[in-house]
Design a protein around this motif. Structure first.
Motif, mmCIF file in Angstrom:
data_model
loop_
_atom_site.group_PDB
_atom_site.id
_atom_site.type_symbol
_atom_site.label_atom_id
_atom_site.label_comp_id
_atom_site.label_asym_id
_atom_site.label_seq_id
_atom_site.Cartn_x
_atom_site.Cartn_y
_atom_site.Cartn_z
ATOM 1 N N GLY A 240 40.099 49.456 48.985
ATOM 2 C CA GLY A 240 41.300 49.129 48.219
ATOM 3 C C GLY A 240 41.799 47.706 48.408
ATOM 4 N N THR A 241 41.105 46.905 49.218
ATOM 5 C CA THR A 241 41.505 45.504 49.409
ATOM 6 C C THR A 241 41.510 44.788 48.062
ATOM 7 O OG1 THR A 241 40.657 45.405 51.669
ATOM 8 C CG2 THR A 241 40.888 43.310 50.503
ATOM 9 N N THR A 242 42.583 44.060 47.780
ATOM 10 C CA THR A 242 42.753 43.396 46.485
ATOM 11 C C THR A 242 42.253 41.949 46.527
ATOM 12 O OG1 THR A 242 45.011 42.791 47.110
ATOM 13 C CG2 THR A 242 44.725 44.841 45.858
ATOM 14 N N THR A 243 42.186 41.342 45.347
ATOM 15 C CA THR A 243 41.574 40.021 45.197
ATOM 16 C C THR A 243 42.238 38.962 46.067
ATOM 17 O OG1 THR A 243 40.937 40.564 42.926
ATOM 18 C CG2 THR A 243 40.953 38.234 43.535
ATOM 19 N N ASP A 244 43.555 38.850 45.998
ATOM 20 C CA ASP A 244 44.249 37.796 46.738
ATOM 21 C C ASP A 244 44.029 37.929 48.237
ATOM 22 O OD1 ASP A 244 45.129 36.764 44.370
ATOM 23 O OD2 ASP A 244 47.184 37.518 44.542
ATOM 24 N N VAL A 245 44.131 39.158 48.733
ATOM 25 C CA VAL A 245 43.939 39.396 50.168
ATOM 26 C C VAL A 245 42.500 39.065 50.564
ATOM 27 C CG1 VAL A 245 43.898 41.171 51.970
ATOM 28 C CG2 VAL A 245 45.755 41.135 50.280
ATOM 29 N N TYR A 246 41.567 39.489 49.740
ATOM 30 C CA TYR A 246 40.154 39.259 50.036
ATOM 31 C C TYR A 246 39.832 37.772 50.066
ATOM 32 C CZ TYR A 246 35.050 39.406 49.608
ATOM 33 O OH TYR A 246 33.709 39.218 49.817
ATOM 34 N N LEU A 247 40.271 37.027 49.063
ATOM 35 C CA LEU A 247 39.958 35.600 49.004
ATOM 36 C C LEU A 247 40.592 34.839 50.168
ATOM 37 C CD1 LEU A 247 40.202 34.916 45.167
ATOM 38 C CD2 LEU A 247 38.138 35.079 46.574
ATOM 39 N N LYS A 248 41.782 35.240 50.585
ATOM 40 C CA LYS A 248 42.414 34.622 51.759
ATOM 41 C C LYS A 248 41.589 34.937 53.008
ATOM 42 C CE LYS A 248 45.865 32.732 54.154
ATOM 43 N NZ LYS A 248 45.516 33.052 55.563
ATOM 44 N N LEU A 283 36.125 48.335 46.974
ATOM 45 C CA LEU A 283 37.108 47.266 47.034
ATOM 46 C C LEU A 283 37.656 47.042 45.630
ATOM 47 C CD1 LEU A 283 35.229 44.841 49.474
ATOM 48 C CD2 LEU A 283 36.912 46.606 50.021
ATOM 49 N N MET A 284 38.642 46.169 45.495
ATOM 50 C CA MET A 284 39.307 45.985 44.195
ATOM 51 C C MET A 284 39.362 44.509 43.817
ATOM 52 S SD MET A 284 42.403 48.782 44.644
ATOM 53 C CE MET A 284 43.030 48.485 42.975
ATOM 54 N N ILE A 285 38.191 43.868 43.827
ATOM 55 C CA ILE A 285 38.115 42.436 43.545
ATOM 56 C C ILE A 285 37.812 42.226 42.066
ATOM 57 C CG2 ILE A 285 37.140 40.239 44.294
ATOM 58 C CD1 ILE A 285 38.489 42.084 46.512
ATOM 59 N N SER A 286 38.557 41.332 41.426
ATOM 60 C CA SER A 286 38.380 41.064 40.004
ATOM 61 C C SER A 286 37.125 40.224 39.768
ATOM 62 C CB SER A 286 39.593 40.306 39.457
ATOM 63 O OG SER A 286 39.652 38.997 40.021
ATOM 64 N N PRO A 287 36.598 40.222 38.518
ATOM 65 C CA PRO A 287 35.474 39.327 38.214
ATOM 66 C C PRO A 287 35.779 37.869 38.540
ATOM 67 C CG PRO A 287 35.703 40.958 36.484
ATOM 68 C CD PRO A 287 36.889 41.145 37.399
#
Length: 352
Positions: A240-248, A283-287
């Motif tokens: 469930g980790t989202t894009t902003d959190v993942y990229l950071k 996970l929940m990362i956008s394209p």
């Protein structure tokens, strides 16, 4: 002192006599692919969520967008048994002569009932071709600054054990080739597939020449706690980790890696199973997040002046191919890679 029959000397002899390294003319770009990569046998491959035609569709998108001329794609050689023995044991390679073993590795039970000659031709031959692509990618990365194998990244396979759709340890093999042929002495693996890269972690458990940064979902396969002990920089994220959190998280990890190790080659395992909706990555990362992630890794290598090779690894949705192609297009637009070679107008015909 090592004798001529020592394991290291035997490995070195195999590497130096291999045909996987060859000169690639300037007219070719360091995008490595063969139509052989794609796996299709009687529809059985569809029983696994992996899109086994993903590799061809990536190139189709690049060609149709006019970014890549199909005549400029570099085609690798198939890894021979001697090449595979650079890392794998005879016992492990012999085990692949049993269709049941391959069925377990591919996680497609009906494969067990097929004659092994069919399994070799329809599944293992494509995998061996991709191994050849990963090995050649290191040579091209050293010569051109970057390379992309539109395949490979079989990071769950180690010298003595396959699993998770990974039958050969292409990452480990390509690094050993780089040690010998390219005189490289320090390699960084940046593994950003959603799954832990337990195969290469086991293979390089006690090898200080290899630094492993692995960002993975700790709640999913393979759950290999033994291999986790050998990760130099372990970064665990949750379902469930989202894009902003993942990229950071990736930004912070790359900063630590930058201060911790000075590699001469980066092997980037760029799985797209981090995408939102992927049934296995969770996970929940956008394209756009995947595209930005890849840009960050290539920028990291560029700023350090280090050759980088990218492998496409996992990704279990039909949308993965489009996202990978869009990421490669973005890398080209940002001038992190040069897709021009000496190519002319992009071709559209022929098999991809």
């Amino acid at each position: 002192m090592a004798t001529s029959s020592s394991p290291e000397n035997i490995r070195r002899t195999r590497i130096l006599s291999s045909k996987l390294y060859f000169d690639v003319p300037p007219s070719k770009v360091p995008v490595i692919y063969s139509s052989v990569y794609n796996i299709a046998f009687f529809g059985i491959e569809k029983l696994h969520p992996f899109d086994s035609s993903k590799w061809g569709r990536i190139c189709q998108f690049l060609v149709s967008e006019g970014v890549l001329d199909k005549k400029c794609i570099t085609e690798p050689e198939e890894a021979s048994k001697e090449d595979l023995l650079v890392v794998h044991s005879e016992k492990y390679l012999d085990s692949l002569q049993n269709s049941l073993t391959v069925a377990k590795i591919m996680e497609v039970p009906p494969v067990a009932m097929l004659p092994n000659c069919i399994v070799q031709r329809k599944a293992l031959y494509p995998f061996r071709k991709q191994v050849g692509g990963s090995v050649l990618a290191a040579k091209l990365a050293k010569e051109r600054g970057w390379a992309i194998n539109v395949g490979g990244g079989f990071h769950h396979c180690s010298a003595d054990k396959g699993g998770g759709f990974c039958a050969y340890a292409d990452i480990s093999i390509c690094i050993h080739f780089a040690f010998v042929q390219l005189k490289v002495s320090r390699v960084m693996i940046i593994d950003l597939d959603a799954h832990q890269g337990n195969g290469h972690e086991i293979d390089f458990a006690k090898d200080k020449r290899v630094y492993i940064l692995d960002v993975y979902n700790s709640e999913i396969y393979p759950g290999d706690y033994n291999a986790r002990r050998f990760i130099n920089q372990k970064v665990e994220v949750l379902s469930g980790t989202t894009t902003d959190v993942y990229l950071k998280t990736v930004d912070d990890a790359l900063e630590v890696a930058r201060r911790s190790f000075d590699p001469e080659l980066v092997v980037y395992n760029a799985g797209t199973d981090i995408l939102d909706g992927d049934p296995l990555g969770r996970l929940m990362i956008s394209p756009d997040g995947v595209i930005e992630r890849d840009e960050k890794v290539f920028t990291f290598a560029r700023e350090k002046g280090i050759p980088i090779l990218m492998l496409t690894s996992g990704g279990y949705m039909k949308s993965s191919a489009r996202v990978i192609a869009d990421s490669i297009i973005n890398l080209s637009r940002k001038q992190l890679i040069d897709m021009s070679g000496t190519q002319g107008t992009a071709g559209t015909g022929g098999q991809i």
